[in-house]
Scaffold this motif. Structure first.
Motif, PDB file in Angstrom:
ATOM      1  N   LEU A   1      -2.096   2.112  17.143  1.00  0.00           N
ATOM      2  CA  LEU A   1      -2.320   2.336  15.710  1.00  0.00           C
ATOM      3  C   LEU A   1      -3.737   2.815  15.445  1.00  0.00           C
ATOM      4  CD1 LEU A   1      -0.607  -0.599  13.748  1.00  0.00           C
ATOM      5  CD2 LEU A   1      -0.230   1.844  13.442  1.00  0.00           C
ATOM      6  N   ILE A   2      -4.700   2.168  16.079  1.00  0.00           N
ATOM      7  CA  ILE A   2      -6.100   2.538  15.869  1.00  0.00           C
ATOM      8  C   ILE A   2      -6.345   3.969  16.318  1.00  0.00           C
ATOM      9  CG2 ILE A   2      -8.458   2.073  16.630  1.00  0.00           C
ATOM     10  CD1 ILE A   2      -7.649  -0.924  16.733  1.00  0.00           C
ATOM     11  N   ILE A   3      -5.815   4.326  17.470  1.00  0.00           N
ATOM     12  CA  ILE A   3      -5.976   5.691  17.989  1.00  0.00           C
ATOM     13  C   ILE A   3      -5.277   6.698  17.075  1.00  0.00           C
ATOM     14  CG2 ILE A   3      -5.351   7.248  19.877  1.00  0.00           C
ATOM     15  CD1 ILE A   3      -5.647   4.797  21.754  1.00  0.00           C
ATOM     16  N   GLN A   4      -4.082   6.341  16.624  1.00  0.00           N
ATOM     17  CA  GLN A   4      -3.280   7.256  15.816  1.00  0.00           C
ATOM     18  C   GLN A   4      -3.947   7.573  14.486  1.00  0.00           C
ATOM     19  OE1 GLN A   4       0.731   5.935  15.256  1.00  0.00           O
ATOM     20  NE2 GLN A   4       1.192   7.449  13.692  1.00  0.00           N
ATOM     21  N   TYR A   5      -4.498   6.549  13.849  1.00  0.00           N
ATOM     22  CA  TYR A   5      -5.063   6.764  12.511  1.00  0.00           C
ATOM     23  C   TYR A   5      -6.536   7.152  12.565  1.00  0.00           C
ATOM     24  CZ  TYR A   5      -0.743   5.355  10.406  1.00  0.00           C
ATOM     25  OH  TYR A   5       0.572   5.319  10.029  1.00  0.00           O
ATOM     26  N   ASN A   6      -7.238   6.668  13.607  1.00  0.00           N
ATOM     27  CA  ASN A   6      -8.627   7.067  13.829  1.00  0.00           C
ATOM     28  C   ASN A   6      -9.439   7.001  12.538  1.00  0.00           C
ATOM     29  OD1 ASN A   6     -10.767   7.899  15.402  1.00  0.00           O
ATOM     30  ND2 ASN A   6     -10.427  10.068  14.963  1.00  0.00           N
ATOM     31  N   LYS A   7      -9.278   5.892  11.814  1.00  0.00           N
ATOM     32  CA  LYS A   7      -9.988   5.731  10.545  1.00  0.00           C
ATOM     33  C   LYS A   7     -11.381   5.154  10.778  1.00  0.00           C
ATOM     34  CE  LYS A   7      -5.783   5.092   7.837  1.00  0.00           C
ATOM     35  NZ  LYS A   7      -5.001   4.176   7.001  1.00  0.00           N
ATOM     36  N   THR A   8     -12.243   5.295   9.780  1.00  0.00           N
ATOM     37  CA  THR A   8     -13.567   4.709   9.877  1.00  0.00           C
ATOM     38  C   THR A   8     -13.454   3.222   9.583  1.00  0.00           C
ATOM     39  OG1 THR A   8     -14.090   4.933   7.524  1.00  0.00           O
ATOM     40  CG2 THR A   8     -14.490   6.844   8.917  1.00  0.00           C
ATOM     41  N   ASN A   9     -14.522   2.491   9.875  1.00  0.00           N
ATOM     42  CA  ASN A   9     -14.483   1.049   9.635  1.00  0.00           C
ATOM     43  C   ASN A   9     -14.650   0.695   8.153  1.00  0.00           C
ATOM     44  OD1 ASN A   9     -17.200   1.457   9.215  1.00  0.00           O
ATOM     45  ND2 ASN A   9     -17.845   0.471  11.123  1.00  0.00           N
ATOM     46  N   GLU A  10     -14.613   1.709   7.284  1.00  0.00           N
ATOM     47  CA  GLU A  10     -14.604   1.438   5.848  1.00  0.00           C
ATOM     48  C   GLU A  10     -13.196   1.096   5.375  1.00  0.00           C
ATOM     49  OE1 GLU A  10     -16.279   4.813   3.944  1.00  0.00           O
ATOM     50  OE2 GLU A  10     -18.280   4.518   4.771  1.00  0.00           O
ATOM     51  N   ASP A  11     -12.220   1.364   6.212  1.00  0.00           N
ATOM     52  CA  ASP A  11     -10.839   1.079   5.853  1.00  0.00           C
ATOM     53  C   ASP A  11     -10.495  -0.352   6.263  1.00  0.00           C
ATOM     54  OD1 ASP A  11      -7.836   1.035   6.997  1.00  0.00           O
ATOM     55  OD2 ASP A  11      -7.974   2.312   5.220  1.00  0.00           O
ATOM     56  N   GLU A  12     -10.068  -1.186   5.295  1.00  0.00           N
ATOM     57  CA  GLU A  12      -9.867  -2.600   5.583  1.00  0.00           C
ATOM     58  C   GLU A  12      -8.665  -2.871   6.482  1.00  0.00           C
ATOM     59  OE1 GLU A  12     -12.472  -4.152   5.462  1.00  0.00           O
ATOM     60  OE2 GLU A  12     -12.198  -5.707   3.990  1.00  0.00           O
ATOM     61  N   LEU A  13      -7.671  -2.000   6.439  1.00  0.00           N
ATOM     62  CA  LEU A  13      -6.555  -2.195   7.351  1.00  0.00           C
ATOM     63  C   LEU A  13      -7.016  -1.996   8.791  1.00  0.00           C
ATOM     64  CD1 LEU A  13      -3.609  -2.707   8.023  1.00  0.00           C
ATOM     65  CD2 LEU A  13      -3.164  -0.273   7.651  1.00  0.00           C
ATOM     66  N   THR A  14      -7.859  -0.993   9.016  1.00  0.00           N
ATOM     67  CA  THR A  14      -8.397  -0.774  10.357  1.00  0.00           C
ATOM     68  C   THR A  14      -9.241  -1.965  10.792  1.00  0.00           C
ATOM     69  OG1 THR A  14      -8.434   1.611   9.945  1.00  0.00           O
ATOM     70  CG2 THR A  14      -9.722   0.810  11.800  1.00  0.00           C
ATOM     71  N   ASN A  15     -10.050  -2.482   9.889  1.00  0.00           N
ATOM     72  CA  ASN A  15     -10.846  -3.677  10.202  1.00  0.00           C
ATOM     73  C   ASN A  15      -9.959  -4.852  10.575  1.00  0.00           C
ATOM     74  OD1 ASN A  15     -13.439  -2.570   9.783  1.00  0.00           O
ATOM     75  ND2 ASN A  15     -13.242  -2.845   7.571  1.00  0.00           N
ATOM     76  N   ARG A  16      -8.879  -5.001   9.850  1.00  0.00           N
ATOM     77  CA  ARG A  16      -7.944  -6.086  10.144  1.00  0.00           C
ATOM     78  C   ARG A  16      -7.294  -5.888  11.521  1.00  0.00           C
ATOM     79  NH1 ARG A  16      -4.539  -9.903   7.261  1.00  0.00           N
ATOM     80  NH2 ARG A  16      -2.476 -10.031   8.199  1.00  0.00           N
ATOM     81  N   LEU A  17      -6.942  -4.648  11.826  1.00  0.00           N
ATOM     82  CA  LEU A  17      -6.373  -4.341  13.136  1.00  0.00           C
ATOM     83  C   LEU A  17      -7.335  -4.744  14.251  1.00  0.00           C
ATOM     84  CD1 LEU A  17      -4.844  -0.803  12.438  1.00  0.00           C
ATOM     85  CD2 LEU A  17      -3.546  -2.830  13.088  1.00  0.00           C
ATOM     86  N   TYR A  18      -8.602  -4.362  14.086  1.00  0.00           N
ATOM     87  CA  TYR A  18      -9.598  -4.703  15.095  1.00  0.00           C
ATOM     88  C   TYR A  18      -9.785  -6.228  15.205  1.00  0.00           C
ATOM     89  CZ  TYR A  18     -11.287   0.017  16.150  1.00  0.00           C
ATOM     90  OH  TYR A  18     -11.392   1.310  16.599  1.00  0.00           O
ATOM     91  N   LEU A  19      -9.716  -6.922  14.076  1.00  0.00           N
ATOM     92  CA  LEU A  19      -9.900  -8.378  14.115  1.00  0.00           C
ATOM     93  C   LEU A  19      -8.751  -9.060  14.847  1.00  0.00           C
ATOM     94  CD1 LEU A  19     -11.827 -10.632  13.061  1.00  0.00           C
ATOM     95  CD2 LEU A  19     -10.188 -10.971  11.216  1.00  0.00           C
ATOM     96  N   VAL A  20      -7.528  -8.682  14.509  1.00  0.00           N
ATOM     97  CA  VAL A  20      -6.367  -9.264  15.186  1.00  0.00           C
ATOM     98  C   VAL A  20      -6.419  -8.941  16.676  1.00  0.00           C
ATOM     99  CG1 VAL A  20      -3.846  -9.241  15.369  1.00  0.00           C
ATOM    100  CG2 VAL A  20      -4.924  -9.200  13.117  1.00  0.00           C
ATOM    101  N   LEU A  21      -6.757  -7.694  17.007  1.00  0.00           N
ATOM    102  CA  LEU A  21      -6.858  -7.297  18.407  1.00  0.00           C
ATOM    103  C   LEU A  21      -7.946  -8.096  19.116  1.00  0.00           C
ATOM    104  CD1 LEU A  21      -6.133  -5.411  20.767  1.00  0.00           C
ATOM    105  CD2 LEU A  21      -7.797  -3.766  19.832  1.00  0.00           C
ATOM    106  N   GLY A  22      -9.088  -8.237  18.467  1.00  0.00           N
ATOM    107  CA  GLY A  22     -10.207  -8.953  19.081  1.00  0.00           C
ATOM    108  C   GLY A  22      -9.855 -10.382  19.442  1.00  0.00           C
ATOM    109  N   TYR A  23      -9.245 -11.092  18.504  1.00  0.00           N
ATOM    110  CA  TYR A  23      -8.912 -12.495  18.783  1.00  0.00           C
ATOM    111  C   TYR A  23      -7.738 -12.640  19.749  1.00  0.00           C
ATOM    112  CZ  TYR A  23     -12.356 -14.597  15.753  1.00  0.00           C
ATOM    113  OH  TYR A  23     -13.542 -15.022  15.214  1.00  0.00           O
ATOM    114  N   ALA A  24      -6.829 -11.672  19.722  1.00  0.00           N
ATOM    115  CA  ALA A  24      -5.745 -11.692  20.712  1.00  0.00           C
ATOM    116  C   ALA A  24      -6.326 -11.524  22.116  1.00  0.00           C
ATOM    117  CB  ALA A  24      -4.738 -10.590  20.411  1.00  0.00           C
TER     118      ALA A  24
END
Length: 469
Positions: free
Chosen positions: A236-259
């Protein structure tokens, strides 16, 4: 990494990491949610009485309109100018027009507004009349609107029932949202495989696709499918390649980080946390994640930097509380014994002070008018204490309470006003219980951290004595 730190890591990260994944403890929560449901029913009845009292109508609502499209235009004008009560009153004033045009798509918007304001009885009456007319195309959309209403109240069985068999009959985007809603309902009902089946039907071109894929990843994590979840989020992160200003992307990174952190993939976890924006609602949890991963890697200076930034934050959320427990351990690994003693003592004083403050909040009356509530972040702030409200309780309670206070101000009929005041008092009692429950839950966490700080300090003294002997 020694076993003691693994235990500290587990204690700290478990609470913060899986706010998305874990189910909250029940007991008092169940009782309060039962009260909230009873208050919801009382509100629905009183709302109908209020709106049927023409004496309390705003001047803008005394307007007879025979054209349904014109009525919707006027209703939207009022609603868009923050006069939602006047908008509902205008609908009530023109009920014959609405009922004479149940086959017009304008009725969808009218029913949706009624439900957004929880004017349930009129919305339900219109639903029943549409249902009796037998127009399936209209009924499908109305059921979808009602499903969204029940989702806001965490009434997942009703959501699932309303959406059953109608999703394919909706417009493309409504169908995608309905699949997302139904998937969420099934996840809450612990039917994870069926939930994933719904999410997989949402097309990549839909605005709801990324949310569905994130929910799929969470469902995979709950079932222990870590690799699938990791792959899903990274794609998802690669596909959307959004900046970290997007909260969904931030959430993706957070879930991934803790996983990744739970699987002890520390380097990859740390990299995921670093991608979260500094102004994100997830920043504090990301800082804690960086502190945990850096320390686990042996980068104690890097871990200390992240934890110190977090510790110096002015807000009092769970991540800030947790940072006080981890900092002394890091100083211990840096062999700075005097600082270890100081920071453990500081942590103990902090937890004692925080517990005393929260006990005061739990025991004293909190004014609802002072509440700072942000539905976007699900945060509930009382005296600078940030609580995760919607993990336990529905937004609808807050919305109903706010609306009741508006009713009291606007009501012109004494007997209705007295009923409103009585219901406000009942809402206030439950509100105090909610504040107390959230505060007491945090106190229990703080007690655990306090005990661990005491243990760490005692262990440090014992080791010092052994070294001296």
């Amino acid at each position: 990494m020694n076993n003691r730190f693994k235990n500290v890591l587990k204690t700290l990260s478990l609470l913060c990491a899986f706010l998305f994944f874990s189910q909250p403890a029940l007991s008092d929560q169940e009782k309060i949610n039962t009260q909230i449901q009873e208050l919801e029913d009382s509100f629905k009845g009183l709302s109908s009485e209020f709106y049927q009292d023409i004496k309390s109508y705003a001047a803008e609502s005394h307007k007879e309109i025979s054209d349904i499209d014109e009525l919707l235009i006027e209703v939207n004008k009022l609603n868009n100018s923050n006069q939602s009560i006047a908008a509902i009153q205008l609908i009530h004033f023109n009920i014959p027009t609405v009922k004479d045009n149940l086959d017009n798509k304008a009725v969808f918007k009218i029913v949706e507004l009624l439900l957004n304001e929880n004017e349930w009885n009129l919305a339900n009456t219109l639903y029943k009349e549409i249902k009796s007319d037998g127009d399936k195309s209209l009924l499908n959309t109305i059921q979808f609107i009602f499903a969204k209403y029940h989702a806001q109240r965490n009434e997942w069985p009703q959501v699932n029932k309303l959406l059953e068999g109608i999703i394919t009959e909706l417009s493309e985007e409504n169908a995608a949202y309905a699949l997302l809603l139904n998937g969420s309902a099934l996840q809450h009902l612990k039917k994870h495989r069926q939930a994933v089946d719904n999410y997989n039907k949402i097309k990549p071109t839909s605005q709801y696709y990324s949310y569905a894929q994130l929910n799929t990843a969470i469902a995979n994590i709950r079932q222990g499918w870590w690799t699938d979840a990791q792959t899903k989020i990274q794609d998802l992160i690669i596909q959307y390649n959004k900046t970290n200003e997007d909260e969904l992307t931030n959430r993706l990174y957070l879930v991934l980080g803790y996983a990744l952190l739970q699987r002890e993939y520390y380097r990859d976890a740390r990299d995921a946390f670093r991608h979260i924006g500094l102004q994100s609602r997830y920043t504090n949890r990301a800082l804690l994640g960086i502190g945990l991963t850096a320390t686990s890697q042996g980068d104690f200076v890097g871990g200390l930097n992240a934890l110190t930034i977090l510790k110096n934050k002015k807000t009092s959320d769970l991540s800030v509380d947790e940072s006080y427990l981890l900092v002394p351990y890091v100083y211990e690994k840096l062999q700075q014994e005097l600082t270890v003693t100081t920071t453990y003592s500081e942590a103990m004083k902090y937890y004692q002070r925080r517990s005393a403050s929260l006990e005061k909040i739990s025991d004293e009356h909190s004014n609802f008018s002072d509440l700072i509530y942000n539905p976007e972040t699900s945060s509930f702030v009382v005296e600078n204490n940030d609580f995760d409200y919607t993990s336990k309780y529905p937004d609808s309670f807050i919305n109903n309470f706010k609306r009741l206070n508006e009713f009291e101000t606007l009501s012109k009929r004494k007997n209705i006003k007295n009923k409103i005041i009585k219901l406000i008092k009942r809402f206030d009692i439950t509100y105090q219980q909610i504040v107390s429950d959230l505060a007491n839950q945090r106190i229990e966490y703080l007690k655990s951290y306090l005990n661990q700080s005491r243990y760490g300090l005692a262990r440090l003294y014992d080791n010092t004595k052994e070294s001296n002997n």
